[in-house]
Design an enzyme around this catalytic site. Structure first.
Site, PDB file in Angstrom:
ATOM      1  N   TYR A   1      15.140  30.411   7.169  1.00  0.00           N
ATOM      2  CA  TYR A   1      13.974  31.175   7.611  1.00  0.00           C
ATOM      3  C   TYR A   1      13.896  31.261   9.133  1.00  0.00           C
ATOM      4  O   TYR A   1      14.214  30.299   9.833  1.00  0.00           O
ATOM      5  CB  TYR A   1      12.689  30.509   7.097  1.00  0.00           C
ATOM      6  CG  TYR A   1      12.479  30.658   5.604  1.00  0.00           C
ATOM      7  CD1 TYR A   1      12.486  31.910   4.991  1.00  0.00           C
ATOM      8  CD2 TYR A   1      12.247  29.536   4.812  1.00  0.00           C
ATOM      9  CE1 TYR A   1      12.280  32.033   3.632  1.00  0.00           C
ATOM     10  CE2 TYR A   1      12.035  29.655   3.453  1.00  0.00           C
ATOM     11  CZ  TYR A   1      12.057  30.907   2.863  1.00  0.00           C
ATOM     12  OH  TYR A   1      11.852  31.034   1.523  1.00  0.00           O
TER      13      TYR A   1
ATOM     14  N   LYS B   1       0.841  -1.211   0.000  1.00  0.00           N
ATOM     15  CA  LYS B   1       0.000   0.000   0.000  1.00  0.00           C
ATOM     16  C   LYS B   1       0.872   1.256   0.000  1.00  0.00           C
ATOM     17  O   LYS B   1       2.067   1.187   0.334  1.00  0.00           O
ATOM     18  CB  LYS B   1      -0.909  -0.016   1.230  1.00  0.00           C
ATOM     19  CG  LYS B   1      -0.156   0.014   2.550  1.00  0.00           C
ATOM     20  CD  LYS B   1      -1.090  -0.268   3.730  1.00  0.00           C
ATOM     21  CE  LYS B   1      -0.323  -0.258   5.035  1.00  0.00           C
ATOM     22  NZ  LYS B   1      -1.114  -0.776   6.155  1.00  0.00           N
TER      23      LYS B   1
ATOM     24  N   ARG C   1     -10.277  -0.073  15.067  1.00  0.00           N
ATOM     25  CA  ARG C   1     -10.179   0.744  13.866  1.00  0.00           C
ATOM     26  C   ARG C   1     -11.231   0.274  12.866  1.00  0.00           C
ATOM     27  O   ARG C   1     -12.274   0.878  12.758  1.00  0.00           O
ATOM     28  CB  ARG C   1      -8.742   0.643  13.305  1.00  0.00           C
ATOM     29  CG  ARG C   1      -8.497   1.551  12.145  1.00  0.00           C
ATOM     30  CD  ARG C   1      -7.028   1.563  11.738  1.00  0.00           C
ATOM     31  NE  ARG C   1      -6.580   0.315  11.104  1.00  0.00           N
ATOM     32  CZ  ARG C   1      -5.355   0.144  10.613  1.00  0.00           C
ATOM     33  NH1 ARG C   1      -4.460   1.120  10.694  1.00  0.00           N
ATOM     34  NH2 ARG C   1      -5.014  -1.002  10.046  1.00  0.00           N
TER      35      ARG C   1
ATOM     36  N   MET D   1      11.000  24.627   1.700  1.00  0.00           N
ATOM     37  CA  MET D   1      10.137  23.819   0.825  1.00  0.00           C
ATOM     38  C   MET D   1      10.956  22.947  -0.131  1.00  0.00           C
ATOM     39  O   MET D   1      10.670  21.763  -0.312  1.00  0.00           O
ATOM     40  CB  MET D   1       9.195  24.722   0.032  1.00  0.00           C
ATOM     41  CG  MET D   1       8.125  23.943  -0.703  1.00  0.00           C
ATOM     42  SD  MET D   1       7.099  24.955  -1.766  1.00  0.00           S
ATOM     43  CE  MET D   1       6.245  25.969  -0.587  1.00  0.00           C
TER      44      MET D   1
END
Ligand SMILES: *Cc1c(COP(=O)(O)O)cnc(C)c1O
Length: 367
Positions: free
Chosen positions: A264, A38, A136, A313
Protein backbone atom coordinates in the site's frame (compact mmCIF):
# COMPACT_ATOMS: atom_id res chain seq x y z
CA UNK A 1 -1.51 -26.34 7.19
CA UNK A 2 -4.34 -24.06 8.27
CA UNK A 3 -3.76 -20.34 8.73
CA UNK A 4 -3.92 -20.58 12.49
CA UNK A 5 -1.04 -23.00 12.62
CA UNK A 6 1.04 -21.22 10.02
CA UNK A 7 1.25 -18.15 12.22
CA UNK A 8 1.78 -19.13 15.81
CA UNK A 9 3.35 -17.91 19.01
CA UNK A 10 5.59 -20.63 20.40
CA UNK A 11 6.03 -20.69 24.15
CA UNK A 12 9.23 -22.19 25.50
CA UNK A 13 8.88 -23.22 29.14
CA UNK A 14 12.58 -24.12 29.37
CA UNK A 15 13.40 -20.47 28.65
CA UNK A 16 10.94 -19.44 31.37
CA UNK A 17 12.65 -21.79 33.81
CA UNK A 18 16.05 -20.39 32.85
CA UNK A 19 14.91 -16.79 33.44
CA UNK A 20 13.16 -17.69 36.69
CA UNK A 21 16.24 -19.44 38.06
CA UNK A 22 18.50 -16.67 36.85
CA UNK A 23 16.43 -14.05 38.72
CA UNK A 24 16.29 -16.30 41.78
CA UNK A 25 20.09 -16.59 41.73
CA UNK A 26 20.23 -12.79 42.08
CA UNK A 27 18.10 -12.88 45.22
CA UNK A 28 18.60 -13.90 48.78
CA UNK A 29 17.04 -17.38 49.29
CA UNK A 30 14.38 -16.03 51.63
CA UNK A 31 13.10 -13.41 49.19
CA UNK A 32 9.77 -14.41 47.70
CA UNK A 33 9.05 -14.27 44.01
CA UNK A 34 5.82 -12.85 42.62
CA UNK A 35 5.38 -13.80 38.98
CA UNK A 36 3.55 -11.09 37.05
CA UNK A 37 1.17 -12.67 34.53
CA UNK A 38 -1.04 -9.71 33.61
CA UNK A 39 -2.11 -9.15 30.00
CA UNK A 40 -2.10 -12.87 29.08
CA UNK A 41 1.30 -13.22 30.75
CA UNK A 42 2.81 -10.48 28.61
CA UNK A 43 1.09 -11.76 25.49
CA UNK A 44 1.84 -15.48 25.98
CA UNK A 45 -0.73 -17.47 27.99
CA UNK A 46 -1.45 -16.63 31.60
CA UNK A 47 -2.72 -20.10 32.58
CA UNK A 48 0.23 -22.02 31.14
CA UNK A 49 2.77 -19.50 32.42
CA UNK A 50 1.06 -18.94 35.78
CA UNK A 51 0.93 -22.66 36.54
CA UNK A 52 4.51 -23.17 35.43
CA UNK A 53 5.74 -20.29 37.59
CA UNK A 54 4.06 -21.84 40.62
CA UNK A 55 5.75 -25.15 39.78
CA UNK A 56 9.09 -23.38 39.53
CA UNK A 57 8.59 -21.90 42.98
CA UNK A 58 6.83 -18.56 42.59
CA UNK A 59 5.05 -18.01 45.90
CA UNK A 60 2.70 -15.33 44.51
CA UNK A 61 1.29 -14.27 41.14
CA UNK A 62 0.04 -10.86 40.03
CA UNK A 63 -2.46 -9.67 37.42
CA UNK A 64 -3.93 -6.31 36.48
CA UNK A 65 -7.66 -7.11 36.63
CA UNK A 66 -9.91 -9.23 38.82
CA UNK A 67 -11.13 -11.11 35.74
CA UNK A 68 -7.55 -12.21 35.01
CA UNK A 69 -7.25 -13.54 38.56
CA UNK A 70 -10.57 -15.36 38.30
CA UNK A 71 -9.32 -17.21 35.19
CA UNK A 72 -6.23 -18.38 37.07
CA UNK A 73 -8.32 -19.56 40.04
CA UNK A 74 -10.70 -21.44 37.71
CA UNK A 75 -7.66 -23.13 36.18
CA UNK A 76 -6.72 -24.36 39.65
CA UNK A 77 -4.04 -21.88 40.70
CA UNK A 78 -4.01 -21.65 44.50
CA UNK A 79 -1.18 -19.29 45.43
CA UNK A 80 -1.98 -15.70 46.48
CA UNK A 81 -2.83 -13.55 43.46
CA UNK A 82 -2.35 -9.79 43.71
CA UNK A 83 -4.64 -7.68 41.53
CA UNK A 84 -2.91 -4.40 40.66
CA UNK A 85 -6.01 -2.60 39.41
CA UNK A 86 -9.15 -4.07 40.97
CA UNK A 87 -12.46 -2.55 39.85
CA UNK A 88 -15.10 -1.85 42.47
CA UNK A 89 -17.79 -3.32 40.17
CA UNK A 90 -16.07 -6.71 40.38
CA UNK A 91 -15.28 -6.68 44.08
CA UNK A 92 -17.63 -9.62 44.82
CA UNK A 93 -15.47 -11.81 42.54
CA UNK A 94 -12.34 -10.54 44.23
CA UNK A 95 -13.68 -11.79 47.56
CA UNK A 96 -15.26 -15.04 46.30
CA UNK A 97 -12.12 -16.06 44.43
CA UNK A 98 -9.83 -15.05 47.28
CA UNK A 99 -7.83 -12.58 45.27
CA UNK A 100 -5.69 -9.93 46.93
CA UNK A 101 -6.41 -6.33 45.96
CA UNK A 102 -3.81 -3.66 45.55
CA UNK A 103 -5.37 -0.78 47.49
CA UNK A 104 -4.36 2.77 46.67
CA UNK A 105 -7.42 4.90 47.47
CA UNK A 106 -9.86 5.39 50.32
CA UNK A 107 -12.65 4.95 47.79
CA UNK A 108 -11.67 1.31 47.28
CA UNK A 109 -11.37 0.69 51.02
CA UNK A 110 -14.91 2.05 51.46
CA UNK A 111 -16.16 -0.25 48.71
CA UNK A 112 -14.45 -3.21 50.34
CA UNK A 113 -15.95 -2.37 53.77
CA UNK A 114 -19.43 -2.20 52.20
CA UNK A 115 -19.07 -5.47 50.34
CA UNK A 116 -17.51 -7.64 53.06
CA UNK A 117 -20.69 -8.13 55.16
CA UNK A 118 -22.32 -9.80 52.11
CA UNK A 119 -19.73 -12.59 52.13
CA UNK A 120 -18.84 -15.27 54.61
CA UNK A 121 -15.19 -14.39 55.07
CA UNK A 122 -13.36 -13.83 58.32
CA UNK A 123 -10.42 -12.00 56.86
CA UNK A 124 -9.20 -10.46 53.65
CA UNK A 125 -5.59 -9.51 52.97
CA UNK A 126 -4.80 -6.36 51.01
CA UNK A 127 -1.55 -4.91 49.70
CA UNK A 128 -1.32 -1.16 50.23
CA UNK A 129 0.24 0.65 47.32
CA UNK A 130 2.35 3.69 48.13
CA UNK A 131 3.26 6.34 45.56
CA UNK A 132 6.98 7.06 45.79
CA UNK A 133 7.44 8.96 42.54
CA UNK A 134 5.89 7.13 39.62
CA UNK A 135 2.79 9.25 40.21
CA UNK A 136 0.47 6.64 38.78
CA UNK A 137 -1.42 4.78 41.52
CA UNK A 138 -0.77 4.87 45.24
CA UNK A 139 -1.34 6.55 48.59
CA UNK A 140 0.94 9.45 49.43
CA UNK A 141 3.26 9.25 52.43
CA UNK A 142 1.13 11.98 54.01
CA UNK A 143 -1.90 9.66 53.95
CA UNK A 144 -0.49 6.83 56.07
CA UNK A 145 -2.26 7.91 59.29
CA UNK A 146 -5.57 8.15 57.50
CA UNK A 147 -5.16 4.61 56.13
CA UNK A 148 -4.72 3.27 59.66
CA UNK A 149 -7.84 5.13 60.79
CA UNK A 150 -9.79 3.71 57.93
CA UNK A 151 -8.60 0.16 58.61
CA UNK A 152 -9.84 0.39 62.20
CA UNK A 153 -13.39 0.48 60.86
CA UNK A 154 -13.17 -3.05 59.47
CA UNK A 155 -10.99 -5.46 61.47
CA UNK A 156 -11.52 -8.17 58.84
CA UNK A 157 -9.19 -6.27 56.53
CA UNK A 158 -5.56 -7.14 57.14
CA UNK A 159 -2.52 -5.51 55.56
CA UNK A 160 -0.84 -8.52 53.94
CA UNK A 161 1.59 -6.32 52.07
CA UNK A 162 2.90 -2.80 51.50
CA UNK A 163 4.42 -2.02 48.14
CA UNK A 164 5.47 0.60 45.65
CA UNK A 165 6.59 0.65 42.03
CA UNK A 166 9.82 1.99 40.55
CA UNK A 167 9.70 4.45 37.65
CA UNK A 168 13.08 3.91 36.03
CA UNK A 169 14.87 0.96 37.62
CA UNK A 170 16.50 -0.02 34.32
CA UNK A 171 17.88 3.44 33.62
CA UNK A 172 21.43 4.10 34.81
CA UNK A 173 20.86 7.87 34.51
CA UNK A 174 18.13 7.71 37.13
CA UNK A 175 19.90 5.85 39.93
CA UNK A 176 19.52 8.76 42.38
CA UNK A 177 15.80 8.99 41.66
CA UNK A 178 15.34 5.25 42.17
CA UNK A 179 17.25 5.41 45.45
CA UNK A 180 14.98 8.25 46.59
CA UNK A 181 11.96 6.08 45.76
CA UNK A 182 13.43 3.23 47.80
CA UNK A 183 14.02 5.62 50.74
CA UNK A 184 10.45 6.88 50.64
CA UNK A 185 9.21 3.32 50.53
CA UNK A 186 11.35 2.45 53.54
CA UNK A 187 9.64 5.30 55.42
CA UNK A 188 6.24 3.78 54.70
CA UNK A 189 7.49 0.33 55.68
CA UNK A 190 8.78 1.66 59.01
CA UNK A 191 5.49 3.45 59.64
CA UNK A 192 3.42 0.29 59.24
CA UNK A 193 5.93 -1.82 61.18
CA UNK A 194 5.51 0.63 64.03
CA UNK A 195 1.73 0.72 63.92
CA UNK A 196 0.64 -2.79 62.91
CA UNK A 197 0.92 -5.67 65.36
CA UNK A 198 1.40 -8.32 62.71
CA UNK A 199 3.81 -9.06 59.85
CA UNK A 200 3.28 -8.06 56.26
CA UNK A 201 5.28 -8.36 53.02
CA UNK A 202 7.18 -5.39 51.60
CA UNK A 203 8.03 -5.21 47.91
CA UNK A 204 9.15 -2.61 45.40
CA UNK A 205 11.36 -4.29 42.75
CA UNK A 206 10.20 -5.09 39.25
CA UNK A 207 12.51 -6.97 36.86
CA UNK A 208 15.09 -4.23 36.45
CA UNK A 209 14.89 -3.51 40.17
CA UNK A 210 15.93 -7.11 40.85
CA UNK A 211 18.90 -6.79 38.51
CA UNK A 212 20.07 -3.31 39.53
CA UNK A 213 18.96 -2.67 43.12
CA UNK A 214 19.63 -5.84 45.13
CA UNK A 215 19.58 -3.74 48.30
CA UNK A 216 15.85 -3.19 47.70
CA UNK A 217 14.71 -6.82 47.62
CA UNK A 218 12.78 -6.48 50.88
CA UNK A 219 10.53 -9.57 51.37
CA UNK A 220 9.42 -10.12 47.80
CA UNK A 221 10.07 -9.02 44.21
CA UNK A 222 7.62 -8.72 41.33
CA UNK A 223 9.14 -10.09 38.15
CA UNK A 224 7.45 -9.50 34.81
CA UNK A 225 9.36 -8.74 31.64
CA UNK A 226 12.56 -10.54 32.68
CA UNK A 227 10.67 -13.80 33.12
CA UNK A 228 9.67 -13.51 29.48
CA UNK A 229 13.26 -12.93 28.43
CA UNK A 230 13.57 -9.17 27.98
CA UNK A 231 15.38 -6.49 29.91
CA UNK A 232 15.10 -2.73 29.96
CA UNK A 233 18.51 -2.27 28.35
CA UNK A 234 20.83 -4.44 26.22
CA UNK A 235 22.96 -5.50 29.21
CA UNK A 236 19.95 -6.87 31.09
CA UNK A 237 18.60 -8.37 27.93
CA UNK A 238 21.72 -10.46 27.23
CA UNK A 239 21.25 -12.31 30.52
CA UNK A 240 17.86 -13.72 29.55
CA UNK A 241 16.18 -16.02 27.02
CA UNK A 242 13.06 -15.17 25.00
CA UNK A 243 10.07 -17.30 26.03
CA UNK A 244 7.83 -16.40 23.09
CA UNK A 245 8.78 -16.81 19.44
CA UNK A 246 6.44 -15.58 16.75
CA UNK A 247 6.67 -17.92 13.77
CA UNK A 248 5.01 -18.04 10.39
CA UNK A 249 5.66 -19.40 6.88
CA UNK A 250 6.26 -17.92 3.46
CA UNK A 251 2.85 -17.65 1.78
CA UNK A 252 4.14 -16.59 -1.63
CA UNK A 253 7.40 -15.66 -3.37
CA UNK A 254 7.82 -13.33 -6.33
CA UNK A 255 10.58 -11.43 -8.06
CA UNK A 256 10.09 -7.80 -9.05
CA UNK A 257 12.16 -5.59 -11.31
CA UNK A 258 13.75 -2.20 -10.72
CA UNK A 259 11.07 0.51 -10.41
CA UNK A 260 8.27 -1.81 -9.28
CA UNK A 261 6.75 -1.15 -5.87
CA UNK A 262 5.53 -3.23 -2.94
CA UNK A 263 2.42 -2.80 -0.82
CA UNK A 264 0.00 0.00 0.00
CA UNK A 265 1.03 3.54 -0.83
CA UNK A 266 3.91 2.02 -2.86
CA UNK A 267 6.28 2.74 0.04
CA UNK A 268 8.92 0.30 -1.21
CA UNK A 269 10.37 0.86 -4.68
CA UNK A 270 12.83 -1.70 -6.01
CA UNK A 271 16.22 -0.31 -6.96
CA UNK A 272 17.20 -3.59 -8.59
CA UNK A 273 15.71 -7.01 -9.17
CA UNK A 274 14.32 -8.00 -5.79
CA UNK A 275 12.93 -11.29 -4.44
CA UNK A 276 9.99 -10.79 -2.15
CA UNK A 277 8.28 -13.11 0.32
CA UNK A 278 4.75 -12.45 1.56
CA UNK A 279 4.11 -13.55 5.14
CA UNK A 280 0.60 -14.26 6.45
CA UNK A 281 0.57 -11.90 9.42
CA UNK A 282 0.03 -8.18 9.79
CA UNK A 283 -1.01 -5.42 12.12
CA UNK A 284 -4.21 -7.27 13.06
CA UNK A 285 -1.93 -9.93 14.51
CA UNK A 286 -0.01 -7.33 16.49
CA UNK A 287 2.80 -6.54 14.07
CA UNK A 288 2.69 -2.77 14.30
CA UNK A 289 3.14 -0.64 11.19
CA UNK A 290 6.24 0.82 12.87
CA UNK A 291 7.99 -2.44 11.92
CA UNK A 292 7.44 -1.69 8.25
CA UNK A 293 9.72 0.04 5.78
CA UNK A 294 12.92 -1.65 6.89
CA UNK A 295 12.61 -1.15 10.66
CA UNK A 296 12.49 -4.84 11.55
CA UNK A 297 14.14 -7.93 10.12
CA UNK A 298 12.64 -11.40 10.29
CA UNK A 299 14.65 -14.61 10.17
CA UNK A 300 14.27 -16.70 7.00
CA UNK A 301 16.36 -19.90 6.92
CA UNK A 302 18.91 -18.35 9.27
CA UNK A 303 19.19 -15.07 7.35
CA UNK A 304 17.75 -11.65 8.26
CA UNK A 305 15.19 -10.31 5.82
CA UNK A 306 13.88 -6.74 6.28
CA UNK A 307 10.16 -6.00 6.23
CA UNK A 308 9.62 -3.76 3.22
CA UNK A 309 6.81 -1.35 2.50
CA UNK A 310 3.89 -0.80 4.83
CA UNK A 311 2.67 -3.66 7.03
CA UNK A 312 -0.86 -4.70 5.91
CA UNK A 313 -3.70 -5.93 8.13
CA UNK A 314 -3.14 -9.64 7.51
CA UNK A 315 0.13 -9.75 5.61
CA UNK A 316 3.54 -8.18 5.30
CA UNK A 317 6.30 -8.45 2.72
CA UNK A 318 9.99 -9.07 3.32
CA UNK A 319 13.00 -8.75 1.03
CA UNK A 320 14.55 -12.20 0.63
CA UNK A 321 16.93 -11.34 -2.22
CA UNK A 322 19.88 -13.72 -2.00
CA UNK A 323 18.21 -15.95 0.60
CA UNK A 324 17.63 -19.55 -0.38
CA UNK A 325 13.94 -20.13 0.42
CA UNK A 326 10.67 -21.47 -0.96
CA UNK A 327 6.94 -21.12 -0.27
CA UNK A 328 6.00 -22.85 2.99
CA UNK A 329 9.42 -22.30 4.60
CA UNK A 330 9.33 -21.31 8.27
CA UNK A 331 10.04 -17.72 9.33
CA UNK A 332 10.84 -16.45 12.82
CA UNK A 333 9.36 -12.95 13.04
CA UNK A 334 10.89 -12.44 16.46
CA UNK A 335 11.86 -14.56 19.41
CA UNK A 336 14.64 -16.83 20.49
CA UNK A 337 16.93 -16.31 17.48
CA UNK A 338 15.74 -12.90 16.33
CA UNK A 339 15.20 -10.57 19.20
CA UNK A 340 12.92 -7.55 19.27
CA UNK A 341 15.80 -5.67 20.87
CA UNK A 342 17.67 -5.73 17.54
CA UNK A 343 14.87 -4.01 15.64
CA UNK A 344 15.39 -0.38 14.68
CA UNK A 345 12.40 0.80 16.70
CA UNK A 346 14.04 2.52 19.62
CA UNK A 347 12.13 5.59 20.87
CA UNK A 348 9.00 4.18 19.23
CA UNK A 349 8.24 1.13 21.31
CA UNK A 350 9.63 -1.26 23.91
CA UNK A 351 9.67 -5.07 24.16
CA UNK A 352 6.79 -4.91 26.68
CA UNK A 353 4.54 -3.37 24.05
CA UNK A 354 5.67 -5.58 21.19
CA UNK A 355 5.06 -8.87 23.00
CA UNK A 356 1.81 -7.92 24.72
CA UNK A 357 0.32 -6.82 21.41
CA UNK A 358 0.40 -10.19 19.67
CA UNK A 359 -3.31 -10.57 19.10
CA UNK A 360 -5.48 -13.39 20.35
CA UNK A 361 -6.05 -14.63 16.80
CA UNK A 362 -2.48 -15.95 16.79
CA UNK A 363 -2.52 -19.50 18.18
CA UNK A 364 -0.32 -20.09 21.20
CA UNK A 365 1.65 -23.33 20.98
CA UNK A 366 3.80 -24.98 23.65
CA UNK A 367 7.14 -26.27 22.43
C1 LIG B 1 3.74 -4.79 35.44
C2 LIG B 1 4.16 -4.55 36.83
C3 LIG B 1 5.30 -5.19 37.36
C4 LIG B 1 6.26 -6.00 36.52
O1 LIG B 1 7.20 -5.13 35.95
P1 LIG B 1 8.36 -5.63 34.98
O2 LIG B 1 9.11 -4.41 34.63
O3 LIG B 1 7.68 -6.26 33.81
O4 LIG B 1 9.17 -6.63 35.74
C5 LIG B 1 5.56 -5.03 38.71
N1 LIG B 1 4.76 -4.26 39.48
C6 LIG B 1 3.69 -3.59 39.00
C7 LIG B 1 2.89 -2.75 39.91
C8 LIG B 1 3.36 -3.70 37.65
O5 LIG B 1 2.31 -3.03 37.17
Amino acid sequence: MSKVLETRLEIDLKALEYNFNFLKSNLSPKTKMMGVVKAFAYGTDSIIIGKQLVKLGAEHLAVAYIEEGVRLREAGVQVPILVFYPQLEEIHNLIDYQLTPSVYTHRFLEGLCKELPHHEVNEIGIHLKINTGLNRLGFELTELDSILNHLEVEPKIKVAGVFSHLAASGNTNEIEFTKAQINKFTEAKTFFETHLEYNFLCHICNSSGILNFPEAEFDMVRAGIALYGYGNNPTEHKLLKAVASLKTVIAQLRTIEKGESVGYERKFKAEHTTKIATLPLGYADGISRIFGNGKARVLVNGKKAPIIGNVCMDTLMVDVTGIDCKEGDEVEVFGKNNTVIDFDIEQQTIPYEVITRISQRVTRVLV
